[in-house]
Design a protein around this motif. Sequence first.
Motif, PDB file in Angstrom:
ATOM      1  N   LYS A 134      40.118 -15.757   9.359  1.00  0.00           N
ATOM      2  CA  LYS A 134      40.192 -15.654  10.803  1.00  0.00           C
ATOM      3  C   LYS A 134      40.512 -17.021  11.408  1.00  0.00           C
ATOM      4  CE  LYS A 134      36.996 -11.762  11.256  1.00  0.00           C
ATOM      5  NZ  LYS A 134      35.729 -11.282  11.876  1.00  0.00           N
ATOM      6  N   PHE A 135      41.419 -17.033  12.359  1.00  0.00           N
ATOM      7  CA  PHE A 135      41.799 -18.286  13.014  1.00  0.00           C
ATOM      8  C   PHE A 135      40.736 -18.672  14.039  1.00  0.00           C
ATOM      9  CE2 PHE A 135      43.824 -20.519  16.563  1.00  0.00           C
ATOM     10  CZ  PHE A 135      44.315 -21.617  15.887  1.00  0.00           C
ATOM     11  N   VAL A 136      40.283 -19.936  13.966  1.00  0.00           N
ATOM     12  CA  VAL A 136      39.274 -20.455  14.886  1.00  0.00           C
ATOM     13  C   VAL A 136      39.931 -21.527  15.739  1.00  0.00           C
ATOM     14  CG1 VAL A 136      37.048 -21.599  15.108  1.00  0.00           C
ATOM     15  CG2 VAL A 136      37.430 -19.964  13.248  1.00  0.00           C
ATOM     16  N   LEU A 137      39.884 -21.375  17.050  1.00  0.00           N
ATOM     17  CA  LEU A 137      40.524 -22.338  17.935  1.00  0.00           C
ATOM     18  C   LEU A 137      39.760 -23.655  17.962  1.00  0.00           C
ATOM     19  CD1 LEU A 137      42.811 -22.817  19.978  1.00  0.00           C
ATOM     20  CD2 LEU A 137      41.257 -21.991  21.765  1.00  0.00           C
ATOM     21  N   LEU A 138      38.428 -23.596  18.119  1.00  0.00           N
ATOM     22  CA  LEU A 138      37.571 -24.784  18.159  1.00  0.00           C
ATOM     23  C   LEU A 138      36.396 -24.565  17.223  1.00  0.00           C
ATOM     24  CD1 LEU A 138      37.538 -25.269  22.042  1.00  0.00           C
ATOM     25  CD2 LEU A 138      38.923 -26.545  20.401  1.00  0.00           C
ATOM     26  N   ASP A 139      36.106 -25.537  16.367  1.00  0.00           N
ATOM     27  CA  ASP A 139      35.024 -25.356  15.395  1.00  0.00           C
ATOM     28  C   ASP A 139      34.027 -26.512  15.352  1.00  0.00           C
ATOM     29  OD1 ASP A 139      36.545 -27.321  14.209  1.00  0.00           O
ATOM     30  OD2 ASP A 139      37.296 -26.057  12.584  1.00  0.00           O
ATOM     31  N   THR A 140      34.250 -27.585  16.122  1.00  0.00           N
ATOM     32  CA  THR A 140      33.358 -28.739  16.078  1.00  0.00           C
ATOM     33  C   THR A 140      33.091 -29.239  17.494  1.00  0.00           C
ATOM     34  OG1 THR A 140      34.279 -29.391  13.937  1.00  0.00           O
ATOM     35  CG2 THR A 140      33.001 -31.049  15.131  1.00  0.00           C
ATOM     36  N   LEU A 151      32.389 -35.575  25.892  1.00  0.00           N
ATOM     37  CA  LEU A 151      32.348 -34.266  25.254  1.00  0.00           C
ATOM     38  C   LEU A 151      33.650 -34.049  24.511  1.00  0.00           C
ATOM     39  CD1 LEU A 151      30.892 -32.222  28.248  1.00  0.00           C
ATOM     40  CD2 LEU A 151      29.636 -33.243  26.350  1.00  0.00           C
ATOM     41  N   LEU A 152      33.530 -33.675  23.234  1.00  0.00           N
ATOM     42  CA  LEU A 152      34.696 -33.490  22.383  1.00  0.00           C
ATOM     43  C   LEU A 152      34.584 -32.151  21.662  1.00  0.00           C
ATOM     44  CD1 LEU A 152      37.229 -34.468  20.829  1.00  0.00           C
ATOM     45  CD2 LEU A 152      35.680 -35.607  19.234  1.00  0.00           C
ATOM     46  N   PHE A 153      35.609 -31.319  21.823  1.00  0.00           N
ATOM     47  CA  PHE A 153      35.687 -30.018  21.155  1.00  0.00           C
ATOM     48  C   PHE A 153      36.966 -30.013  20.318  1.00  0.00           C
ATOM     49  CE2 PHE A 153      33.772 -29.630  25.335  1.00  0.00           C
ATOM     50  CZ  PHE A 153      32.528 -29.085  25.046  1.00  0.00           C
ATOM     51  N   ARG A 212      32.477 -55.433  36.435  1.00  0.00           N
ATOM     52  CA  ARG A 212      31.101 -54.942  36.389  1.00  0.00           C
ATOM     53  C   ARG A 212      30.552 -55.146  34.991  1.00  0.00           C
ATOM     54  NH1 ARG A 212      31.862 -49.449  37.038  1.00  0.00           N
ATOM     55  NH2 ARG A 212      31.995 -49.701  39.301  1.00  0.00           N
ATOM     56  N   LEU A 213      29.299 -55.631  34.904  1.00  0.00           N
ATOM     57  CA  LEU A 213      28.603 -55.797  33.632  1.00  0.00           C
ATOM     58  C   LEU A 213      27.319 -54.981  33.693  1.00  0.00           C
ATOM     59  CD1 LEU A 213      28.493 -57.271  30.855  1.00  0.00           C
ATOM     60  CD2 LEU A 213      27.130 -59.052  32.011  1.00  0.00           C
ATOM     61  N   THR A 214      27.143 -54.087  32.744  1.00  0.00           N
ATOM     62  CA  THR A 214      25.978 -53.210  32.745  1.00  0.00           C
ATOM     63  C   THR A 214      25.335 -53.153  31.357  1.00  0.00           C
ATOM     64  OG1 THR A 214      27.393 -51.299  32.291  1.00  0.00           O
ATOM     65  CG2 THR A 214      26.842 -51.729  34.598  1.00  0.00           C
ATOM     66  N   PHE A 215      24.067 -52.718  31.332  1.00  0.00           N
ATOM     67  CA  PHE A 215      23.310 -52.541  30.100  1.00  0.00           C
ATOM     68  C   PHE A 215      22.687 -51.161  30.115  1.00  0.00           C
ATOM     69  CE2 PHE A 215      23.336 -56.945  31.378  1.00  0.00           C
ATOM     70  CZ  PHE A 215      23.675 -57.631  30.208  1.00  0.00           C
ATOM     71  N   GLY A 216      22.605 -50.528  28.946  1.00  0.00           N
ATOM     72  CA  GLY A 216      22.060 -49.192  28.953  1.00  0.00           C
ATOM     73  C   GLY A 216      21.824 -48.636  27.563  1.00  0.00           C
ATOM     74  N   VAL A 217      21.730 -47.295  27.497  1.00  0.00           N
ATOM     75  CA  VAL A 217      21.449 -46.590  26.262  1.00  0.00           C
ATOM     76  C   VAL A 217      22.310 -45.338  26.225  1.00  0.00           C
ATOM     77  CG1 VAL A 217      19.519 -45.311  27.292  1.00  0.00           C
ATOM     78  CG2 VAL A 217      19.604 -45.608  24.808  1.00  0.00           C
ATOM     79  N   ALA A 218      22.717 -44.971  24.993  1.00  0.00           N
ATOM     80  CA  ALA A 218      23.516 -43.767  24.778  1.00  0.00           C
ATOM     81  C   ALA A 218      22.793 -42.840  23.813  1.00  0.00           C
ATOM     82  CB  ALA A 218      24.906 -44.124  24.230  1.00  0.00           C
ATOM     83  N   ILE A 219      22.863 -41.522  24.084  1.00  0.00           N
ATOM     84  CA  ILE A 219      22.212 -40.512  23.242  1.00  0.00           C
ATOM     85  C   ILE A 219      23.239 -39.436  22.915  1.00  0.00           C
ATOM     86  CG2 ILE A 219      20.374 -38.788  23.091  1.00  0.00           C
ATOM     87  CD1 ILE A 219      18.797 -40.459  25.094  1.00  0.00           C
ATOM     88  N   GLY A 220      23.370 -39.099  21.638  1.00  0.00           N
ATOM     89  CA  GLY A 220      24.295 -38.034  21.249  1.00  0.00           C
ATOM     90  C   GLY A 220      24.715 -38.150  19.804  1.00  0.00           C
ATOM     91  N   ASN A 221      25.512 -37.187  19.344  1.00  0.00           N
ATOM     92  CA  ASN A 221      25.980 -37.174  17.963  1.00  0.00           C
ATOM     93  C   ASN A 221      27.412 -37.661  17.823  1.00  0.00           C
ATOM     94  OD1 ASN A 221      27.489 -35.087  19.018  1.00  0.00           O
ATOM     95  ND2 ASN A 221      26.792 -33.542  17.563  1.00  0.00           N
ATOM     96  N   LYS A 222      27.984 -38.217  18.929  1.00  0.00           N
ATOM     97  CA  LYS A 222      29.334 -38.766  18.887  1.00  0.00           C
ATOM     98  C   LYS A 222      29.227 -40.286  18.855  1.00  0.00           C
ATOM     99  CE  LYS A 222      33.766 -38.734  21.345  1.00  0.00           C
ATOM    100  NZ  LYS A 222      33.937 -40.184  21.352  1.00  0.00           N
ATOM    101  N   HIS A 223      29.830 -40.920  17.857  1.00  0.00           N
ATOM    102  CA  HIS A 223      29.747 -42.374  17.704  1.00  0.00           C
ATOM    103  C   HIS A 223      30.940 -43.047  18.346  1.00  0.00           C
ATOM    104  CE1 HIS A 223      27.229 -41.505  13.847  1.00  0.00           C
ATOM    105  NE2 HIS A 223      26.546 -41.308  14.952  1.00  0.00           N
TER     106      HIS A 223
END
Length: 276
Positions: free
Chosen positions: A54-60, A87-89, A265-276
């Motif tokens: 079966k053809f899958v258009l998006l799988d990740t 966000l990446l599909f 602009r210079l900023t500091f922060g944190v990132a959360i997710g499974n995309k590197h």
Amino acid sequence: MKKSLNPLTVNFVLLFCIVIWAEATAQQIQPDSPRLPNTSTITDTIPDTLQKKKFVLLDTTRYRFTGDGNFARGNVNRTVMVLRAELLFTGPVISIVTNPRFTYGKQNGILAERDSYGDLFVDVFKKRRTYLFGLGILENSNLRRIDLRKMAGAGLGFRVLNTKTNNLTLTNAIVYESTNFREKATVTTARNSFRVKGKHAFLQDKIRLNHITFMQPSLSDMCNLRWNTIVSVELPLNKYVTLRTSFENFYESVVETSRKRNDSRLTFGVAIGNKH
């Protein structure tokens, strides 16, 4: 005088001998040969290896949410907060990417920045070295007094590097742009949009460097030029959480009278997710 054998008895004895002989003969022929299974049962139990997948258009799906900020108190009270999402599909043929962000900032209690940005990139054959893509962008900016800016176009991408530690892509597109300023007349133009985007890892992925730069001259007026650059240094804490600092620079040659052309602009922060 001897009695003759009854013909029925003789026939019975002969029939009995024939049955015994036939049984013994059957056991001697191919004593160890297995029985052939029912072919209908085999065809029912063996899966159809020729069945099409079966053809899958998006799988990740990959995602990342980032919160950056810069706060100052004293002679100058300044607050800047930048919320971003990535966000990446992806699928076998196409990839859909969006990077929305929202910026809010105050200077001595006066609203300076309340800017929104949303984009959508659709890449075709992204896994190849050369690929096609289309894009659409919507944004507004209180900082630059832009009510609405719309951009749409298409182009080609080229993967220069694609290793575990280094990724570098170049893209070039022709885009149509329309900008509605608050006081200035609406400006419409076609631009050549050239982008350099890279991700690099150092010291066994303990330090990451991400950068993206757009250069967008107008095709009808070379004095109408825009560029923007975002460079971030990241320190991964684990698979999902990353500390980061970002430097951003934006330039537009066509602005309203009260606005400057360049912003940093210079900023500091944190990132959360499974995309590197």
